[in-house]
Design a protein around this motif. Structure first.
Motif, PDB file in Angstrom:
ATOM      1  N   GLY A 107       0.810  -1.203   0.000  1.00  0.00           N
ATOM      2  CA  GLY A 107       0.000   0.000   0.000  1.00  0.00           C
ATOM      3  C   GLY A 107       0.847   1.259   0.000  1.00  0.00           C
ATOM      4  N   VAL A 108       0.302   2.302  -0.625  1.00  0.00           N
ATOM      5  CA  VAL A 108       0.929   3.625  -0.659  1.00  0.00           C
ATOM      6  C   VAL A 108       0.072   4.578   0.164  1.00  0.00           C
ATOM      7  CG1 VAL A 108       1.590   5.585  -2.099  1.00  0.00           C
ATOM      8  CG2 VAL A 108       1.936   3.245  -2.937  1.00  0.00           C
ATOM      9  N   TYR A 109       0.708   5.258   1.115  1.00  0.00           N
ATOM     10  CA  TYR A 109       0.008   6.177   2.005  1.00  0.00           C
ATOM     11  C   TYR A 109       0.601   7.577   1.872  1.00  0.00           C
ATOM     12  CZ  TYR A 109      -1.457   1.895   4.441  1.00  0.00           C
ATOM     13  OH  TYR A 109      -1.961   0.661   4.753  1.00  0.00           O
ATOM     14  N   ARG A 110      -0.271   8.578   1.851  1.00  0.00           N
ATOM     15  CA  ARG A 110       0.185   9.965   1.835  1.00  0.00           C
ATOM     16  C   ARG A 110      -0.154  10.637   3.158  1.00  0.00           C
ATOM     17  NH1 ARG A 110      -1.574  14.377  -2.727  1.00  0.00           N
ATOM     18  NH2 ARG A 110      -3.504  14.465  -1.519  1.00  0.00           N
ATOM     19  N   LYS A 111       0.765  11.444   3.652  1.00  0.00           N
ATOM     20  CA  LYS A 111       0.500  12.209   4.864  1.00  0.00           C
ATOM     21  C   LYS A 111      -0.581  13.235   4.574  1.00  0.00           C
ATOM     22  CE  LYS A 111       2.785  14.991   8.438  1.00  0.00           C
ATOM     23  NZ  LYS A 111       4.069  15.591   8.885  1.00  0.00           N
ATOM     24  N   HIS A 112      -1.590  13.256   5.433  1.00  0.00           N
ATOM     25  CA  HIS A 112      -2.753  14.116   5.209  1.00  0.00           C
ATOM     26  C   HIS A 112      -3.013  14.939   6.464  1.00  0.00           C
ATOM     27  CE1 HIS A 112      -6.512  15.358   3.402  1.00  0.00           C
ATOM     28  NE2 HIS A 112      -7.206  14.906   4.433  1.00  0.00           N
ATOM     29  N   GLU A 113      -2.925  16.238   6.321  1.00  0.00           N
ATOM     30  CA  GLU A 113      -3.177  17.137   7.446  1.00  0.00           C
ATOM     31  C   GLU A 113      -4.663  17.436   7.535  1.00  0.00           C
ATOM     32  OE1 GLU A 113      -0.842  18.061   9.462  1.00  0.00           O
ATOM     33  OE2 GLU A 113       1.032  17.757   8.342  1.00  0.00           O
ATOM     34  N   ARG A 114      -5.177  17.416   8.752  1.00  0.00           N
ATOM     35  CA  ARG A 114      -6.587  17.737   8.967  1.00  0.00           C
ATOM     36  C   ARG A 114      -6.704  18.974   9.838  1.00  0.00           C
ATOM     37  NH1 ARG A 114      -9.157  11.808  10.339  1.00  0.00           N
ATOM     38  NH2 ARG A 114      -9.593  11.191   8.190  1.00  0.00           N
ATOM     39  N   ALA A 115      -7.686  19.792   9.539  1.00  0.00           N
ATOM     40  CA  ALA A 115      -7.911  21.001  10.327  1.00  0.00           C
ATOM     41  C   ALA A 115      -8.285  20.616  11.754  1.00  0.00           C
ATOM     42  CB  ALA A 115      -9.027  21.837   9.699  1.00  0.00           C
ATOM     43  N   ALA A 116      -7.622  21.254  12.718  1.00  0.00           N
ATOM     44  CA  ALA A 116      -7.921  21.057  14.146  1.00  0.00           C
ATOM     45  C   ALA A 116      -7.813  19.592  14.559  1.00  0.00           C
ATOM     46  CB  ALA A 116      -9.309  21.596  14.475  1.00  0.00           C
ATOM     47  N   ALA A 117      -6.916  18.844  13.924  1.00  0.00           N
ATOM     48  CA  ALA A 117      -6.751  17.430  14.286  1.00  0.00           C
ATOM     49  C   ALA A 117      -5.343  16.987  13.918  1.00  0.00           C
ATOM     50  CB  ALA A 117      -7.778  16.569  13.559  1.00  0.00           C
ATOM     51  N   ASP A 118      -4.960  15.854  14.463  1.00  0.00           N
ATOM     52  CA  ASP A 118      -3.652  15.300  14.127  1.00  0.00           C
ATOM     53  C   ASP A 118      -3.635  14.829  12.678  1.00  0.00           C
ATOM     54  OD1 ASP A 118      -2.286  15.487  16.684  1.00  0.00           O
ATOM     55  OD2 ASP A 118      -3.732  14.004  17.388  1.00  0.00           O
ATOM     56  N   ALA A 119      -2.464  14.791  12.095  1.00  0.00           N
ATOM     57  CA  ALA A 119      -2.305  14.276  10.738  1.00  0.00           C
ATOM     58  C   ALA A 119      -2.491  12.758  10.734  1.00  0.00           C
ATOM     59  CB  ALA A 119      -0.925  14.642  10.203  1.00  0.00           C
ATOM     60  N   VAL A 120      -2.792  12.235   9.560  1.00  0.00           N
ATOM     61  CA  VAL A 120      -2.938  10.790   9.379  1.00  0.00           C
ATOM     62  C   VAL A 120      -2.159  10.365   8.138  1.00  0.00           C
ATOM     63  CG1 VAL A 120      -5.221  10.697  10.460  1.00  0.00           C
ATOM     64  CG2 VAL A 120      -5.040  11.004   7.971  1.00  0.00           C
ATOM     65  N   LEU A 121      -1.895   9.080   8.048  1.00  0.00           N
ATOM     66  CA  LEU A 121      -1.425   8.470   6.813  1.00  0.00           C
ATOM     67  C   LEU A 121      -2.644   7.897   6.110  1.00  0.00           C
ATOM     68  CD1 LEU A 121       1.686   6.589   8.211  1.00  0.00           C
ATOM     69  CD2 LEU A 121       1.744   8.582   6.690  1.00  0.00           C
ATOM     70  N   MET A 122      -2.935   8.371   4.917  1.00  0.00           N
ATOM     71  CA  MET A 122      -4.136   7.955   4.183  1.00  0.00           C
ATOM     72  C   MET A 122      -3.743   7.067   3.009  1.00  0.00           C
ATOM     73  SD  MET A 122      -7.229  10.313   2.753  1.00  0.00           S
ATOM     74  CE  MET A 122      -6.129  11.323   1.733  1.00  0.00           C
ATOM     75  N   LYS A 123      -4.363   5.901   2.932  1.00  0.00           N
ATOM     76  CA  LYS A 123      -4.035   4.933   1.878  1.00  0.00           C
ATOM     77  C   LYS A 123      -4.633   5.382   0.549  1.00  0.00           C
ATOM     78  CE  LYS A 123      -6.038   0.920   1.903  1.00  0.00           C
ATOM     79  NZ  LYS A 123      -6.472  -0.369   2.463  1.00  0.00           N
ATOM     80  N   LEU A 124      -3.772   5.500  -0.460  1.00  0.00           N
ATOM     81  CA  LEU A 124      -4.198   5.958  -1.782  1.00  0.00           C
ATOM     82  C   LEU A 124      -4.485   4.812  -2.737  1.00  0.00           C
ATOM     83  CD1 LEU A 124      -1.696   8.918  -2.365  1.00  0.00           C
ATOM     84  CD2 LEU A 124      -4.012   9.019  -1.422  1.00  0.00           C
ATOM     85  N   ALA A 125      -3.666   3.786  -2.715  1.00  0.00           N
ATOM     86  CA  ALA A 125      -3.837   2.632  -3.587  1.00  0.00           C
ATOM     87  C   ALA A 125      -3.088   1.451  -2.978  1.00  0.00           C
ATOM     88  CB  ALA A 125      -3.327   2.931  -4.998  1.00  0.00           C
ATOM     89  N   TYR A 126      -3.533   0.235  -3.335  1.00  0.00           N
ATOM     90  CA  TYR A 126      -2.930  -0.955  -2.718  1.00  0.00           C
ATOM     91  C   TYR A 126      -3.308  -2.186  -3.516  1.00  0.00           C
ATOM     92  CZ  TYR A 126      -7.511  -2.386  -0.886  1.00  0.00           C
ATOM     93  OH  TYR A 126      -8.817  -2.794  -0.777  1.00  0.00           O
TER      94      TYR A 126
END
Length: 229
Positions: A107-126
Motif C-alpha cells: 500500500g501507498v500512504y500519503r501524509k494528510h493534514e486535517r484542520a484542528a486534528a492530528d495528521a494521518v497516513l491515508m491509503k491511496l492505492a494498494y
C-alpha cells in the motif's frame, strides 16, 4: 533524492551495498519511469473496502468488513484533474510493483493534514486484502503501529521475521495474521520531510533482500514527486 541520501536519511545505511545493488535499483527506476509516462489510461479506484475497527478504533477486526467503503474522493477534496492524475500514477506504480514482487500486500500512504486534528497516513492505492484506510500520526498509535512510527520518525523498518520481532518486544499492528515479513519505508521529499510511507507485507520470512529490496527502493524514490504534484 538519490539512493545513498535516502538510505542515510531513513536510517537504512546498512542496506547501502555494492555497485550491483545500485544498478538493480537504477534499472527498476528506469522501467518504472516508462510505466509512469503512460499512466493516463489507468482506471482510478475512488472507493475501497475497509475492515471494521475494534473498540476505540485501535485495531482492525480481521475478516470483518465495514458496511461503508472508504471514500477517497471525499477525503482528497473531490474528483478533479490533479487528484485523478496523481492517483493514476500511484495506481500504475502499485501495479508495476505487484507484477515484479513476491509480496502479498502493498500500500501507498500519503501524509494528510486535517484542520484542528492530528495528521494521518491515508491509503491511496494498494493490492491485497482489505485494510484500514488511515493510520493516526500520534505517539499513542505509534506505540502499536510500524506505519505510524515510520510516518512520525522518517526512519524505515524492515522486519524479515515478524514473529521474532514481536517476541523481542517490537510494536506491531496485526492486520493479517499470515504476514511473516514487512517493509515499511518513509517517503521523503528533497528536504527530508515525510510526505507518506509505503508498506509491503509477505507471507514468508526474509523476502525483503536483494532484488526485492532494490525494487522497493526504486518505488520509494519515485513516489514523493508524485504525491506532491
Amino acid at each position: 533524492m538519490n539512493l545513498s541520501t535516502y538510505l542515510e536519511r531513513s536510517g537504512l545505511q546498512q542496506y547501502a551495498a555494492n555497485t550491483e545493488f545500485e544498478q538493480q535499483v537504477a534499472a527498476y527506476a528506469a522501467d518504472l519511469n516508462l510505466t509512469l509516462a503512460h499512466s493516463d489510461a489507468i482506471d482510478v479506484q475512488w472507493q475501497y473496502q475497509v475492515p471494521e475497527l475494534g473498540e476505540g478504533g485501535a485495531c482492525s477486526l480481521f475478516g470483518q468488513l465495514a458496511a461503508q467503503p472508504f471514500d477517497l474522493a471525499s477525503a482528497l477534496g473531490g474528483i478533479n484533474a490533479q487528484n485523478t492524475q496523481m492517483l493514476q500514477k500511484v495506481t500504475a506504480l502499485v501495479q508495476f510493483y505487484q507484477a515484479r514482487s513476491a509480496s502479498h500486500w502493498f500500500g501507498v500512504y500519503r501524509k494528510h493534514e486535517r484542520a484542528a486534528a492530528d495528521a494521518v497516513l491515508m491509503k491511496l492505492a494498494y493490492f491485497g486484502a482489505a485494510s484500514r484506510a488511515e493510520f493516526p500520526l500520534t505517539p499513542e498509535f505509534a506505540a502499536i503501529s510500524n506505519n505510524s512510527t515510520v510516518g512520525l520518525s522518517g526512519r524505515g523498518r524492515i522486519i524479515n521475521d515478524v514473529a521474532s520481532y514481536v517476541a523481542g518486544g517490537g510494536e506491531y499492528y496485526t492486520c493479517d495474521p499470515k504476514v511473516k515479513a514487512e517493509a515499511c519505508l518513509p517517503l521523503l521529499n528533497e528536504q527530508g520531510a515525510v510526505v507518506g510511507i509505503i508498506d509491503s507485507e509477505a507471507f514468508e520470512q526474509n523476502l525483503f533482500n536483494g532484488q526485492e529490496l532494490a525494487l522497493l527502493l526504486a518505488v520509494v524514490l519515485a513516489l514523493p514527486e508524485i504525491l506532491q504534484a
